[in-house]
Design a protein around this motif. Structure first.
Motif, mmCIF file in Angstrom:
data_model
loop_
_atom_site.group_PDB
_atom_site.id
_atom_site.type_symbol
_atom_site.label_atom_id
_atom_site.label_comp_id
_atom_site.label_asym_id
_atom_site.label_seq_id
_atom_site.Cartn_x
_atom_site.Cartn_y
_atom_site.Cartn_z
ATOM 1 N N CYS A 317 0.667 -1.128 0.235
ATOM 2 C CA CYS A 317 -0.122 0.027 0.025
ATOM 3 C C CYS A 317 0.814 1.197 -0.152
ATOM 4 O O CYS A 317 0.616 2.273 -0.731
ATOM 5 C CB CYS A 317 -0.826 -0.019 1.253
ATOM 6 S SG CYS A 317 -2.237 -1.209 0.963
ATOM 7 N N VAL A 318 1.919 1.078 0.792
ATOM 8 C CA VAL A 318 2.748 2.519 0.669
ATOM 9 C C VAL A 318 3.332 2.576 -0.528
ATOM 10 O O VAL A 318 3.562 3.986 -1.119
ATOM 11 C CB VAL A 318 3.782 2.231 1.799
ATOM 12 C CG1 VAL A 318 4.652 3.457 1.673
ATOM 13 C CG2 VAL A 318 3.196 2.473 3.295
ATOM 14 N N ALA A 319 3.956 1.597 -1.094
ATOM 15 C CA ALA A 319 4.611 1.548 -2.397
ATOM 16 C C ALA A 319 3.461 2.140 -3.457
ATOM 17 O O ALA A 319 3.897 3.072 -4.436
ATOM 18 C CB ALA A 319 5.171 0.237 -2.791
ATOM 19 N N MET A 320 2.468 1.688 -3.580
ATOM 20 C CA MET A 320 1.457 1.910 -4.442
ATOM 21 C C MET A 320 1.074 3.440 -4.292
ATOM 22 O O MET A 320 0.899 4.194 -5.515
ATOM 23 C CB MET A 320 -0.037 1.152 -4.087
ATOM 24 C CG MET A 320 0.072 -0.194 -4.558
ATOM 25 S SD MET A 320 -1.428 -1.092 -4.158
ATOM 26 C CE MET A 320 -2.653 -0.183 -4.833
ATOM 27 N N ALA A 321 1.034 3.904 -3.160
ATOM 28 C CA ALA A 321 0.695 5.278 -2.938
ATOM 29 C C ALA A 321 1.677 6.365 -3.670
ATOM 30 O O ALA A 321 1.790 7.356 -4.149
ATOM 31 C CB ALA A 321 0.614 5.624 -1.580
ATOM 32 N N ILE A 322 3.157 6.013 -3.141
ATOM 33 C CA ILE A 322 4.201 6.606 -3.330
ATOM 34 C C ILE A 322 4.543 6.697 -5.119
ATOM 35 O O ILE A 322 4.375 7.745 -5.961
ATOM 36 C CB ILE A 322 5.522 6.328 -3.009
ATOM 37 C CG1 ILE A 322 5.487 6.534 -1.509
ATOM 38 C CG2 ILE A 322 6.505 6.951 -3.532
ATOM 39 C CD1 ILE A 322 6.419 6.083 -0.590
ATOM 40 N N PHE A 323 4.555 5.488 -5.641
ATOM 41 C CA PHE A 323 4.673 5.361 -7.210
ATOM 42 C C PHE A 323 3.546 5.662 -8.007
ATOM 43 O O PHE A 323 3.560 6.040 -9.059
ATOM 44 C CB PHE A 323 5.197 3.971 -7.461
ATOM 45 C CG PHE A 323 6.650 3.561 -6.889
ATOM 46 C CD1 PHE A 323 7.423 3.973 -7.673
ATOM 47 C CD2 PHE A 323 6.703 2.449 -5.633
ATOM 48 C CE1 PHE A 323 8.916 3.663 -7.184
ATOM 49 C CE2 PHE A 323 7.969 2.261 -5.394
ATOM 50 C CZ PHE A 323 9.104 2.688 -6.139
ATOM 51 N N GLY A 324 2.185 5.584 -7.522
ATOM 52 C CA GLY A 324 1.206 5.789 -8.121
ATOM 53 C C GLY A 324 0.976 7.564 -8.401
ATOM 54 O O GLY A 324 0.631 7.849 -9.346
ATOM 55 N N ALA A 325 1.480 8.090 -7.225
ATOM 56 C CA ALA A 325 1.384 9.497 -7.232
ATOM 57 C C ALA A 325 2.549 10.117 -8.317
ATOM 58 O O ALA A 325 2.112 11.088 -9.192
ATOM 59 C CB ALA A 325 1.599 10.259 -5.837
ATOM 60 N N LEU A 326 3.785 9.471 -8.170
ATOM 61 C CA LEU A 326 4.753 10.165 -8.861
ATOM 62 C C LEU A 326 4.507 9.456 -10.549
ATOM 63 O O LEU A 326 4.765 10.488 -11.364
ATOM 64 C CB LEU A 326 6.068 9.170 -8.553
ATOM 65 C CG LEU A 326 6.530 9.792 -7.161
ATOM 66 C CD1 LEU A 326 7.954 8.964 -6.846
ATOM 67 C CD2 LEU A 326 6.768 11.458 -7.245
#
Length: 422
Positions: A317-326
């Motif tokens: 979930c943390v990785a999805m939030a970071i890479f999704g926004a970028l």
């Protein structure tokens, strides 16, 4: 126990323990509690090795140190092996006093399973009974003999339905149950084929008959297991039993709804509900966990590794939030007119992140800008690393659970072999 003083003395291998007479009635050790129901000295000697009427002292020619650790279990509720004592000898003492391997702490259970697997040993309560006890139970002379025979029959029935490797009858019953599961799954899958729907009018009676027979078997099996279970509330809370009821109930609900709606316009509105209830029968496949070691290992691993599973979910979930926004920013946010429409929103970009981190890569969406491609490479490498970290713990737990269940299955298998030979 209708004789003696208000207190009684247990002499186990030279070590004495003094108890009030009313404590003996509900004593956690089955052999000791049986003393309360004795009405004569003859019945007392069927439970212990000797009896002193004047001092109201009961003698047991057993291992005193082992009984000391068993008394710690009575006092504190935790049972562990006595140090410098063979696991099999201690287990033999446990069975004599009326305890089972399930009363041991988990670490000691594993030691016992390992030891029994190495020596090919299987103990049962019958092995610790004296000749007089066996004779009394066979002839029915003991006042509680009939009750014990009834309880023993219920326990045998429970093991037959709950433990597929406990006896030959249990294996036959398990095989029949597996056949019914396979037949019901084949019918459920075949009913979605176009050719099946075309020929459904011609074979509707045969289809309903087979389906009703399968449901009848599952219902009867569930009812019998409920009747012979020791704790009815615990039976209702067990996950596999909940799944059984979830798999059986939709059939009766669909039959009831069909009977109530009939062929009128309400049937069309109820059609979606009926199809959903029908597909819930796929839960029958989980019934196979009762009969296959692999599915049991998977369930036990997920139960013991829920912390690692939550940690894995948090990582994703943390990785999805970071890479999704970028990725949304690099592919669409910097150029709103010529940007990549597949990354028009962060939720859409999160879909790309999850299939990239798991190295699936469907190809339905991909970055087209150079910064986006660089970010995609970092996302893939990060996904491999993040997924690998908790999976190591899950793997070791899976191996541990598999070995544990395999040892228990082997122990039951040795008992089954003895039953077959006898």
């Amino acid at each position: 126990m209708k004789f003696g003083s208000r207190t009684c003395i247990l002499n186990v291998g030279g070590t004495k323990y003094v108890f009030r007479r009313d404590v003996i009635k509900d004593f956690p050790l089955r052999r000791v509690s049986r003393l309360h129901g004795c009405v004569s000295e003859k019945e007392v000697l069927e439970v212990c090795d000797d009896y002193d009427r004047e001092r109201n002292e009961f003698f047991f020619d057993r291992h005193s140190e082992a009984f000391g650790f068993i008394m710690l279990y009575v006092k504190y509720g935790k049972l562990r092996f006595a140090p410098q004592m063979c696991e099999l000898a201690f287990y033999n003492e446990m069975i004599y006093w009326g305890l089972e391997s399930a009363h041991l702490e988990f670490c000691c259970q594993r030691r016992l399973d390992d030891r029994m697997s190495e020596t090919y040993t299987y103990y049962s309560e019958e092995d610790t009974k004296t000749e007089d006890e066996l004779r009394v139970e066979e002839e029915g002379e003991h006042p509680a003999g009939r009750g014990r025979r009834s309880a023993k029959w219920l326990e045998r029935m429970r093991r037959t339905f709950e433990e597929p490797t406990s006896s030959i009858a249990a294996q036959i019953l398990a095989s029949v149950s597996v056949i019914f599961v396979i037949v019901s799954m084949v019918i459920l899958c075949a009913s979605t084929l176009p050719d099946w729907k075309t020929a459904e009018n011609r074979s509707v009676d045969e289809h309903r008959i087979i389906e009703a027979v399968c449901i009848g078997w599952f219902t009867a099996e569930c009812i019998v297991r409920f009747i012979v279970s020791k704790d009815k509330c615990k039976f209702m809370r067990r996950p596999l039993n909940i799944i059984d009821m979830l798999a059986i109930t939709p059939y009766y609900i669909s039959v009831l709804m069909t009977g109530l709606t009939g062929e009128n316009s309400q049937l069309q509105r109820a059609g979606v509900t009926l199809r959903v209830l029908r597909m819930m029968r796929i839960f029958w496949l989980i019934k196979l966990a009762r009969h296959f070691l692999g599915l049991q290992t998977l369930g036990l691993t997920l139960k013991r590794c829920y912390r690692e599973m939550v940690m894995l979910l948090v990582f994703i979930c943390v990785a999805m939030a970071i890479f999704g926004a970028l990725s949304q920013l690099l592919e669409h946010g910097l150029d709103l007119e010529m940007g990549n429409e597949d990354y028009a929103s962060i939720p859409a970009a999160c879909w790309w992140v999850i299939i990239s981190m798991t190295t699936v890569g469907y190809g339905d969406m991909y970055p087209i800008t150079m910064p986006g491609r660089v970010l995609g490479g970092v996302c893939v490498v990060s996904g491999i690393v993040l997924l690998a970290l908790p999976i190591t713990f899950i793997y070791h737990s899976f191996v541990q659970c598999y070995q544990e269940l395999k040892f228990r299955s082997a122990r039951c298998g040795r008992s089954l072999s003895a039953e077959f030979l006898n």
